[in-house]
Design a protein around this motif. Structure first.
Motif, PDB file in Angstrom:
ATOM      1  N   ARG B 207       0.843  -1.190   0.000  1.00  0.00           N
ATOM      2  CA  ARG B 207       0.000   0.000   0.000  1.00  0.00           C
ATOM      3  C   ARG B 207       0.883   1.246   0.000  1.00  0.00           C
ATOM      4  O   ARG B 207       2.050   1.197   0.405  1.00  0.00           O
ATOM      5  N   ASN B 208       0.320   2.344  -0.463  1.00  0.00           N
ATOM      6  CA  ASN B 208       1.062   3.599  -0.523  1.00  0.00           C
ATOM      7  C   ASN B 208       0.624   4.541   0.596  1.00  0.00           C
ATOM      8  O   ASN B 208      -0.570   4.667   0.874  1.00  0.00           O
TER       9      ASN B 208
ATOM     10  N   GLU C  33     -13.392  -3.190   9.897  1.00  0.00           N
ATOM     11  CA  GLU C  33     -14.401  -4.231   9.690  1.00  0.00           C
ATOM     12  C   GLU C  33     -15.298  -3.888   8.500  1.00  0.00           C
ATOM     13  O   GLU C  33     -15.553  -4.719   7.627  1.00  0.00           O
ATOM     14  N   LYS C  42      -9.329  -2.223  -0.642  1.00  0.00           N
ATOM     15  CA  LYS C  42      -8.371  -1.981  -1.724  1.00  0.00           C
ATOM     16  C   LYS C  42      -8.695  -0.714  -2.520  1.00  0.00           C
ATOM     17  O   LYS C  42      -7.914  -0.300  -3.371  1.00  0.00           O
ATOM     18  N   LYS C  43      -9.864  -0.166  -2.271  1.00  0.00           N
ATOM     19  CA  LYS C  43     -10.230   1.094  -2.953  1.00  0.00           C
ATOM     20  C   LYS C  43     -10.018   2.302  -2.053  1.00  0.00           C
ATOM     21  O   LYS C  43     -10.084   3.441  -2.495  1.00  0.00           O
ATOM     22  N   ALA C  44      -9.787   2.017  -0.756  1.00  0.00           N
ATOM     23  CA  ALA C  44      -9.832   3.099   0.226  1.00  0.00           C
ATOM     24  C   ALA C  44      -8.554   3.933   0.252  1.00  0.00           C
ATOM     25  O   ALA C  44      -7.450   3.419   0.118  1.00  0.00           O
ATOM     26  N   VAL C  45      -8.749   5.230   0.410  1.00  0.00           N
ATOM     27  CA  VAL C  45      -7.664   6.152   0.759  1.00  0.00           C
ATOM     28  C   VAL C  45      -8.136   6.865   2.019  1.00  0.00           C
ATOM     29  O   VAL C  45      -9.183   7.529   2.004  1.00  0.00           O
ATOM     30  N   ILE C  60      -4.373   1.078  10.273  1.00  0.00           N
ATOM     31  CA  ILE C  60      -5.338   0.563   9.298  1.00  0.00           C
ATOM     32  C   ILE C  60      -4.609   0.443   7.963  1.00  0.00           C
ATOM     33  O   ILE C  60      -4.033   1.423   7.481  1.00  0.00           O
ATOM     34  N   GLY C  61      -4.652  -0.753   7.401  1.00  0.00           N
ATOM     35  CA  GLY C  61      -3.821  -1.041   6.239  1.00  0.00           C
ATOM     36  C   GLY C  61      -4.441  -0.697   4.906  1.00  0.00           C
ATOM     37  O   GLY C  61      -4.783  -1.573   4.122  1.00  0.00           O
ATOM     38  N   ASP C  63      -4.243   2.448   1.521  1.00  0.00           N
ATOM     39  CA  ASP C  63      -3.553   3.628   1.018  1.00  0.00           C
ATOM     40  C   ASP C  63      -3.934   4.798   1.914  1.00  0.00           C
ATOM     41  O   ASP C  63      -5.079   4.872   2.397  1.00  0.00           O
ATOM     42  N   ALA C  64      -2.989   5.703   2.137  1.00  0.00           N
ATOM     43  CA  ALA C  64      -3.273   6.772   3.089  1.00  0.00           C
ATOM     44  C   ALA C  64      -2.454   8.010   2.787  1.00  0.00           C
ATOM     45  O   ALA C  64      -1.379   7.936   2.195  1.00  0.00           O
ATOM     46  N   SER C  86     -11.721   6.124  -6.110  1.00  0.00           N
ATOM     47  CA  SER C  86     -11.210   5.872  -4.761  1.00  0.00           C
ATOM     48  C   SER C  86     -12.315   6.066  -3.735  1.00  0.00           C
ATOM     49  O   SER C  86     -13.212   6.893  -3.920  1.00  0.00           O
TER      50      SER C  86
END
Lengths: 75, 355, 248
Positions: B207-208, C33, C42-45, C60-61, C63-64, C86
């Motif tokens: 992840r980025n 959850e 997998k879509k989250a930023v 929380i794993g 993209d950020a 996103s």
């Protein structure tokens, strides 16, 4: 019998919130020390646990990893 | 290349940005640059791209920051007081290594100042402006055509180095109508977010995370050293300048942007009188063309720096000349544009002094 | 054995940096959850704030990005507008959102920005040492209201959901609390609707989570949750303030 509450002792910060919300008083703070210097929580009465999940819900540190219920075997 | 069209600077840079593949504009109204966002507001929906008028410059630059984190070509335009408000965002963008383009149509300051053309944001733009050890690439066009060209370069450099590129202009260039030739459209349809972009992990292995935060001093020092290494490469490869009539010059005028344009007239006028003067015009004011000044110091009697501020670029000129020759300065403040005649008069005074 | 509750995948291995008994971790778990259940991980930023949860991206794993103080909604706007595919969440505290970032929040709400805001209110600035926040209760002692918050001098606690619920842009506005298992289950129900609002392209959604700060409140974690029930919830009542069609 397998444990109904799986605890990751290394993540526990001994905040006691799970002990407080447990309706059956089956959790307690242990005498042990974890690497962070906290006394982790332990399930001391597996029999008495009703798998309600309150400890899981209130735990802020992902220390209560899993809550399980025994499957009734049909005879 | 298309045919030449007659266009205002303020609108030409917007059209050029769109052709350069700019997918999003975020900004806030401020004089003297409103024609640019107005143009974007008409054109962006026509080409299916984003125009958003933010609630403030503070919000605008953070929208730019967000869009930049997706690897999208994004721009904001503003003027001096608005640019001051954006400094926080610039600093975060710098330490996050994300690309964007910012146009500052400079006006008279400090404070609310006035809305007339000025160059008093030179230090703010070239020395960082916000907090921390950072730079942005800063380009300073002197004609509308050059602004159109440099917008393309700005987006390319922003993407190449993953950093902010600032275009310094002023209201004079924004209002000026000139024939311009636009470049070919940059193809955007099949663009994918770059590997480092934060758009959701998707199929990516890792992840980025884009952040300017590193709480351990040793870690932050590493980040800072990496930034400085990037800036070193930019200094090495991206210095751009123009020399005008310098081959046989005995004197050199230094000026950027609008003043450089006027200075060309000054050079022509002086040449008609038989004075061998030339112009050294930084196109990138950061990185600054120090070397050419040092070289020309072996040739000319003195340098004459002209600006619409109290001598901000003067310090860089002196650093380049490095004490080899005198550097004189003439400038106007408060949004007053010096005329060629007055610059020539002041220049001739310095010729007298230096005899 | 049948698993009833299990730590979601999006919660990382890394232990949190929060004080013992700080409910941030509960909010993180709920988000993780729902991301898993709704297949959004997998879509989250996630746009993280300045405050105690500044390192949230370690826990929380997804993209950020890390926003400047208060600017999360502006940054989220930029991400969402530039890349609408996103799933964009902001996670903000009460100092971050209700004080320095109130303009960005209100305008994102007014625009009906397709972002989801998780707003964690613990009534003070936790990370900087327990200063007064816009949400500090009247009479509450903090390090910058040592005699208790006085309405004449410091004004009144700000109720952000009530304000936003008057606007047309938001499609879902609610307040939940993290003080009991029952309320935590409710909080998840509310956040699910807030996620629906974005997943279904309906509009802006915000859920305030009433939280505690045992360290700066100078209470045990258990006492701090008691205080939420006894003192905070009467001023900040939980419930849904705005529920547009389609979010449920």
């Amino acid at each position: 019998m397998d444990k109904k509450v799986i605890i990751n002792e290394e993540r526990c910060k001994s905040c006691e919130l799970c002990v407080d919300v447990c309706p059956k008083d089956v959790l307690r703070i242990s005498e042990r020390l974890n690497p962070k210097g906290y006394h982790p929580v332990e399930l001391f009465d597996n029999e008495g646990c009703i798998s309600c999940g309150f400890c899981f819900l209130i735990c802020p540190d992902a220390a209560i990893v899993e809550v399980r219920r025994p499957v009734k075997v049909k005879k | 290349m298309a045919d030449k069209v007659l266009m205002k600077g303020a609108e030409a840079i917007a059209e050029s940005a769109i052709r350069a593949g700019c997918m999003a504009f975020f900004g806030y109204p401020i004089t003297p640059q409103n024609e640019t966002p107005e143009y974007f507001s008409r054109r962006m929906p026509q080409v299916g791209r984003v125009f958003l008028q933010a609630e403030s410059e503070v919000a605008a630059i953070n929208m730019v920051y967000g869009a930049a984190c997706t690897g999208t070509r994004v721009i904001t335009t503003s003027s001096s007081p608005g640019i001051s408000l954006m400094q926080e965002g610039f600093s975060y963008i710098a330490n996050s290594n994300v690309p964007c383009v910012v146009v500052n149509v400079m006006r008279g300051g400090p404070g609310l100042g006035d809305i007339a053309p000025a160059q008093a944001d030179y230090n703010q733009a070239t020395k960082g402006g916000g907090h921390g050890d950072y730079h942005s690439i800063v380009v300073a066009p002197h004609t509308v055509q050059e602004a159109v060209d440099l917008i393309y370069l700005a987006f390319d450099l922003a993407d190449k180095y993953r950093m902010m590129v600032v275009m310094l202009m002023d209201g004079l260039m924004g209002q000026m109508m000139e024939p311009v030739e636009f470049h070919d459209w940059v193809e955007v349809e099949n663009r994918k977010p770059p590997e480092w972009a934060t758009v959701g992990q998707g199929e990516r292995k890792e992840r980025n995370i884009i952040t300017s935060l590193e709480i351990l001093p040793e870690g932050l020092e590493k980040m800072d050293i990496a930034l400085q290494e990037k800036y070193r490469k930019v200094r090495e490869s991206e210095v751009r300048f123009e020399e005008y009539m310098m081959d046989d010059a005995k004197y050199a005028i230094t000026a950027f942007g609008t003043v450089a344009r006027i200075a060309k007239t000054v050079v022509d006028m002086a040449r008609e009188k038989g004075i061998k003067v030339g112009l050294i015009r930084p196109v990138t004011v950061w990185p600054f063309p120090y070397e050419v000044l040092e070289e020309r110091a072996n040739q000319v009697d003195f340098f004459f720096d002209v600006e619409m501020n109290e001598g901000q670029m003067l310090i860089d000129v002196k650093l380049g000349v490095n004490g080899k020759r005198p550097v004189y300065y003439y400038g106007r403040l408060g949004g007053i544009v010096p005329s060629p005649e007055e610059i020539l008069k002041e220049f001739e005074k310095k010729m007298e002094v230096s005899k | 054995m049948k698993t009833l509750y299990k730590m979601p995948e999006a919660i990382t291995e890394r232990p949190t940096t929060y004080c013992p008994g700080c409910p941030h971790g509960v909010a993180h778990r709920i988000i993780a959850e729902l991301l898993g259940e709704m297949e959004l991980t997998k879509k989250a930023v996630i746009v993280w704030p300045v405050g105690c949860s500044v390192f949230g991206y370690y826990f929380i794993g997804t993209d950020a990005v890390e926003a400047a103080h208060g600017r999360a909604c502006a940054m989220a706007t930029g991400i969402k507008r530039a890349h609408p595919e996103s799933f964009v969440i902001t996670y903000q505290g009460d100092g971050d959102l209700a004080s320095i970032g109130i303009a960005e929040t209100i305008h994102a709400a007014a625009r009906g920005e397709r972002i989801t805001v998780i707003y964690v209110n613990n009534g003070n600035y936790g990370m900087t040492g327990g200063q007064m926040a816009p949400t500090t209760l009247l009479g509450q002692v903090t390090t910058t209201s040592p005699y208790g918050r006085d309405a004449r001098a410091n004004g009144f606690p700000m109720k952000v959901p009530e304000m936003l619920a008057t606007m047309d842009g938001p499609v879902y506005i609610a307040r939940a609390a993290l003080d009991s298992p029952k309320h935590i289950i409710q909080a998840k129900k509310f956040i699910r609707k807030a996620f629906n609002a974005q997943a279904r392209d309906l509009g802006f959604a915000l859920v305030e989570l009433i939280s505690s700060c045992p360290t700066n409140w100078k209470m045990t974690p258990v006492e701090a949750l008691e205080r939420i029930k006894n003192e905070v919830l009467p001023i900040f009542p939980i419930g849904e303030m705005k529920v547009n069609e389609g979010v449920a």
